[in-house]
Design a protein around this motif. Structure first.
Motif, mmCIF file in Angstrom:
data_model
loop_
_atom_site.group_PDB
_atom_site.id
_atom_site.type_symbol
_atom_site.label_atom_id
_atom_site.label_comp_id
_atom_site.label_asym_id
_atom_site.label_seq_id
_atom_site.Cartn_x
_atom_site.Cartn_y
_atom_site.Cartn_z
ATOM 1 N N TYR A 179 -5.652 1.165 -4.478
ATOM 2 C CA TYR A 179 -5.632 1.043 -5.931
ATOM 3 C C TYR A 179 -4.485 0.113 -6.339
ATOM 4 O O TYR A 179 -4.030 -0.682 -5.534
ATOM 5 N N ASP A 180 -3.999 0.221 -7.560
ATOM 6 C CA ASP A 180 -2.885 -0.620 -7.981
ATOM 7 C C ASP A 180 -1.852 0.223 -8.715
ATOM 8 O O ASP A 180 -2.017 1.438 -8.886
ATOM 9 N N ALA A 181 -0.759 -0.438 -9.146
ATOM 10 C CA ALA A 181 0.331 0.281 -9.806
ATOM 11 C C ALA A 181 -0.109 0.866 -11.140
ATOM 12 O O ALA A 181 0.380 1.925 -11.548
ATOM 13 N N VAL A 182 -1.022 0.205 -11.840
ATOM 14 C CA VAL A 182 -1.499 0.723 -13.129
ATOM 15 C C VAL A 182 -2.180 2.073 -12.932
ATOM 16 O O VAL A 182 -2.003 2.987 -13.744
ATOM 17 N N ARG B 155 -12.440 5.580 -13.606
ATOM 18 C CA ARG B 155 -13.320 4.423 -13.832
ATOM 19 C C ARG B 155 -12.568 3.131 -13.541
ATOM 20 O O ARG B 155 -13.088 2.230 -12.870
ATOM 21 N N TYR B 156 -11.353 3.017 -14.055
ATOM 22 C CA TYR B 156 -10.547 1.818 -13.783
ATOM 23 C C TYR B 156 -10.192 1.725 -12.308
ATOM 24 O O TYR B 156 -10.273 0.653 -11.700
ATOM 25 N N ALA B 157 -9.806 2.854 -11.716
ATOM 26 C CA ALA B 157 -9.398 2.861 -10.313
ATOM 27 C C ALA B 157 -10.529 2.405 -9.402
ATOM 28 O O ALA B 157 -10.315 1.631 -8.455
ATOM 29 N N LYS B 158 -11.743 2.874 -9.677
ATOM 30 C CA LYS B 158 -12.894 2.474 -8.866
ATOM 31 C C LYS B 158 -13.147 0.977 -8.994
ATOM 32 O O LYS B 158 -13.467 0.290 -8.009
ATOM 33 N N LYS B 159 -13.021 0.460 -10.217
ATOM 34 C CA LYS B 159 -13.232 -0.969 -10.446
ATOM 35 C C LYS B 159 -12.228 -1.802 -9.653
ATOM 36 O O LYS B 159 -12.592 -2.813 -9.039
ATOM 37 N N VAL B 160 -10.967 -1.352 -9.626
ATOM 38 C CA VAL B 160 -9.920 -2.078 -8.894
ATOM 39 C C VAL B 160 -10.149 -1.996 -7.387
ATOM 40 O O VAL B 160 -9.971 -2.985 -6.664
ATOM 41 N N LYS B 161 -10.536 -0.826 -6.926
ATOM 42 C CA LYS B 161 -10.744 -0.672 -5.477
ATOM 43 C C LYS B 161 -11.937 -1.492 -4.999
ATOM 44 O O LYS B 161 -11.909 -2.079 -3.912
ATOM 45 N N ASP B 162 -12.999 -1.545 -5.810
ATOM 46 C CA ASP B 162 -14.169 -2.337 -5.447
ATOM 47 C C ASP B 162 -13.872 -3.832 -5.491
ATOM 48 O O ASP B 162 -14.405 -4.605 -4.690
ATOM 49 N N ASP B 163 -13.019 -4.237 -6.438
ATOM 50 C CA ASP B 163 -12.676 -5.654 -6.590
ATOM 51 C C ASP B 163 -11.229 -5.773 -7.056
ATOM 52 O O ASP B 163 -10.962 -5.684 -8.257
ATOM 53 N N PRO B 164 -10.268 -5.948 -6.126
ATOM 54 C CA PRO B 164 -8.847 -6.008 -6.483
ATOM 55 C C PRO B 164 -8.521 -7.066 -7.530
ATOM 56 O O PRO B 164 -7.512 -6.938 -8.236
ATOM 57 N N LYS C 107 -9.912 -7.448 -10.225
ATOM 58 C CA LYS C 107 -10.087 -6.841 -11.557
ATOM 59 C C LYS C 107 -8.837 -6.073 -12.007
ATOM 60 O O LYS C 107 -8.784 -5.607 -13.145
ATOM 61 N N SER C 108 -7.873 -5.933 -11.132
ATOM 62 C CA SER C 108 -6.630 -5.237 -11.496
ATOM 63 C C SER C 108 -5.899 -6.004 -12.586
ATOM 64 O O SER C 108 -5.846 -7.241 -12.573
ATOM 65 N N LEU C 109 -5.334 -5.275 -13.544
ATOM 66 C CA LEU C 109 -4.551 -5.909 -14.604
ATOM 67 C C LEU C 109 -3.256 -6.506 -14.074
ATOM 68 O O LEU C 109 -2.650 -7.343 -14.737
ATOM 69 N N VAL C 110 -2.838 -6.074 -12.895
ATOM 70 C CA VAL C 110 -1.640 -6.635 -12.269
ATOM 71 C C VAL C 110 -2.012 -7.306 -10.950
ATOM 72 O O VAL C 110 -1.255 -7.260 -9.982
ATOM 73 N N ALA C 111 -3.185 -7.941 -10.932
ATOM 74 C CA ALA C 111 -3.647 -8.598 -9.708
ATOM 75 C C ALA C 111 -2.688 -9.687 -9.261
ATOM 76 O O ALA C 111 -2.498 -9.916 -8.061
#
Length: 476
Positions: free
Chosen positions: A149-152, A211-220, A222-226
Motif C-alpha cells: 500500500y502507501d503512506a496515505v 477502496r483506496y488501498a485496493k486501487k493503490v495495490k492494484d496500480d501503485p 494511482k497513489s496520491l504520493v506515487a
C-alpha cells in the motif's frame, strides 16, 4: 509557475496572521465566568475600546513562541516518542515484526485495515484517543508500505479510525464527559444515537480506506504520493528486499512484547475508569508528563535488553539511537507549538467570546430541525478555531446547551452536534497538532491529504445531519 501547496508551517503562520487581523475588525467582548471559568449565558458584553487588545506584528511573532510554551508537554512527548522508537528500530525488532505481519497476512492485508481502524475508533469513542495516536504512525505506516500500500493508507487507518471514534464519542470524558457536565445532563444521555453514528462512521471509514488501498495495490501509480513511493519505501523500510529483513529471534520477540506492553500501559494510564464506574481497578489519571516518563523508561529498558549479547551496542550507541529518533520528530514537535499559537492570538484579542455570542443570538429562535442543523454548522468553524474538544466544550457548552431548551431540543443532542462537528473538523484542520503531526510523520503533504479525504468529509457530513435529525426522535 505551477502552484505548490505551502508547507504546514506556512499555512499555520498565515492563519495566525489572519486571526490577528480579525482582532482589529471583530469586536472584542467577554462573558462573565462561572464555575470552572465557564462563560455564563446571557452575560456577554462588548469591551469598551480602551480595553480592547487587538494583536499586532509583535503579537504575531510571539504567538508561535507562546504556543510552544503552552504545548511544551505535547512537544516533549513527541520528542521522547521519537527517541523511544529510535532505540526500538535499532534493535531490528520492528523490521522483523513487519516481515512476520506481512507474511501472516499475505493475501489478506485488507483485514489489517478493518481490525486496526476498529481498535482506533474504539479508543477515540471511549477515551478521546487523539494525541496518543501520534506514537502509532511510525509503527503502522511501514507495515502497510511493506504490504504494497502507501503512506496515505497508513495515515487514513489511524487518522480516520480514531477520528470517527471521537466523532461518535460515547463516553469520551474529554468531549462527552466535559460537555455533559457543563450542560447539566448525565454522561450516558443520548448514547444510542452516538452509538449509531459511531458504527455508521466506522463502516464508512473502512469502506473508504479499503477502496483506496485496493486501487493503490492494484496500480501503485494511482497513489496520491506515487511520486514519493521509492523515497517512502527507503525512509520507512530501508533498502531491504523482503528476504533481507532481520530474523524474528526470541530476544526481538521479547522486545516487541515490551513494545506492545508500553502502549497498553499508555492506554490504561489515560483511561478514566473511575468515570465509567469501575472501582476495582484504580484510575491513574496520567497525561503527557507521565506518558513521556513511561516511554523514556521503556526506551532504557529495551536498550539494556538489546545490549545483552551485542558487542556493538553500548551506552554511546543507545544515546545516539535515542537522539537520532528524537531528531526525526523535531519537525512534528515544532508544528505542535505553532498550531497552538492560533488559539493564543484569539484569546489575547478577546474575539473568542464574540464568536460564541454570534451563535447565542442566532440559534435560540430557530425550530427543532433548523436549530440542530444550525448548531452543527455553527460548531464547524468554531471547532476550526478551537481544535481542543475539551476546550471547546468548556467555553461553549454553558451557552449552547441551554439554547436547546428554547427550541425543544434535548441538551444531549446539542452535545452530539458539538462533538460531531469537532470530530469532522479535526480530521483536516491545520490547527490540530494531531492532523499536522500525523501527516508530517507519514510524509503525506497536507494538500494531498485534502485531495484524499474531501469526499469522505462530504459523506460523513451528510450522515451526521441525518443522524442528528433522527436524534430528535430518540431520547435514549
Amino acid at each position: 509557475m505551477k502552484f505548490k501547496m505551502p508547507t504546514a508551517y506556512t499555512i499555520l503562520v498565515a492563519i495566525i496572521i489572519v486571526v490577528a487581523i480579525l482582532t482589529w475588525i471583530v469586536p472584542a467582548g467577554e462573558y462573565e465566568l462561572g464555575e470552572n471559568d465557564a462563560p455564563v449565558p446571557g452575560t456577554y458584553e462588548q469591551l469598551p475600546e480602551e480595553e480592547t487588545t487587538p494583536q499586532g506584528a509583535f503579537d504575531v511573532m510571539m504567538a508561535p513562541i507562546r504556543g510552544f510554551y503552552d504545548a511544551i508537554d505535547v512537544a516533549l512527548f513527541v520528542l521522547v516518542i521519537g527517541g523511544f522508537l529510535g532505540v526500538v528500530m535499532k534493535t531490528g525488532a520492528i523490521d522483523a515484526g513487519i516481515a512476520k505481519v506481512v507474511e501472516t497476512f499475505k493475501g489478506r492485508e485488507s483485514w489489517m485495515i478493518i481490525i486496526l481502524m476498529a481498535l482506533f475508533s474504539l479508543g477515540g469513542s471511549t477515551y478521546g484517543m487523539a494525541e496518543e495516536t501520534i506514537a502509532f504512525y511510525p509503527l503502522i505506516i511501514p507495515v502497510f508500505i511493506a504490504a504494497g500500500y502507501d503512506a496515505v493508507t497508513g495515515v487514513s487507518v489511524i487518522l480516520l479510525g480514531a477520528g470517527v471514534g471521537v466523532l461518535g464519542s460515547t463516553v469520551n470524558p474529554f468531549a462527552t464527559g466535559i460537555a455533559s457536565g457543563f450542560a447539566d445532563v448525565a454522561l450516558g444521555k443520548g448514547i444510542l444515537i452516538r452509538l449509531i453514528m459511531l458504527v455508521a462512521g466506522l463502516i464508512l471509514a473502512i469502506l473508504y480506506t479499503t477502496r483506496y488501498a485496493k486501487k493503490v495495490k492494484d496500480d501503485p501509480s494511482k497513489s496520491l504520493v506515487a511520486d514519493m513511493g521509492e523515497s517512502n519505501k527507503e525512509y520507512f523500510l530501508g533498502k531491504k528486499d523482503e528476504g533481507e529483513f532481520p530474523e524474528l529471534t526470541g530476544k526481538r520477540l521479547f522486545i516487541l512484547v515490551l513494545f506492545a506492553l508500553t502502549f497498553a500501559t499508555m492506554i490504561y494510564g489515560v483511561l478514566p475508569l473511575e468515570d465509567f464506574g469501575v472501582e476495582a481497578i484504580p484510575t491513574l489519571w496520567w497525561w503527557f508528563p507521565e506518558l513521556t516518563a513511561l516511554f523514556l523508561v521503556a526506551a532504557i529498558i529495551i536498550g539494556f535488553i538489546h545490549a545483552f549479547g551485542e558487542d556493538d551496542f553500548g551506552e554511546e550507541e543507545f544515546i545516539d539511537s535515542f537522539v537520532t529518533g528524537a531528531k526525526d520528530l523535531l519537525g512534528v514537535a515544532l508544528i505542535v507549538g505553532v498550531s497552538r499559537g492560533i488559539t493564543v492570538v484569539m484569546n489575547a484579542g478577546n474575539i473568542t467570546s464574540t464568536v460564541l455570542h454570534a451563535g447565542e443570538t442566532t440559534l435560540s429562535q430557530a425550530g427543532r430541525i433548523p436549530f440542530i442543523i444550525l448548531t452543527y454548522l455553527f460548531y464547524i468553524p468554531l471547532s476550526f478555531l478551537i481544535p481542543s474538544t475539551s476546550g471547546l466544550a468548556t467555553v461553549s457548552m454553558p451557552i449552547m446547551a441551554p439554547l436547546g431548551d428554547f427550541a425543544n431540543v434535548a441538551r444531549s443532542l446539542v452535545i452530539t452536534a458539538y462533538q460531531s462537528a469537532s470530530g469532522i473538523v479535526n480530521l483536516v484542520t491545520p490547527t490540530s497538532a494531531v492532523v499536522m503531526g500525523g501527516l508530517a510523520i507519514g510524509r503525506v503533504p497536507y494538500g494531498k491529504w485534502l485531495k484524499y479525504v474531501w469526499k469522505f468529509l462530504v459523506i460523513i457530513f451528510i450522515m451526521t445531519i441525518l443522524a442528528l435529525i433522527l436524534g430528535l426522535y430518540i431520547n435514549i
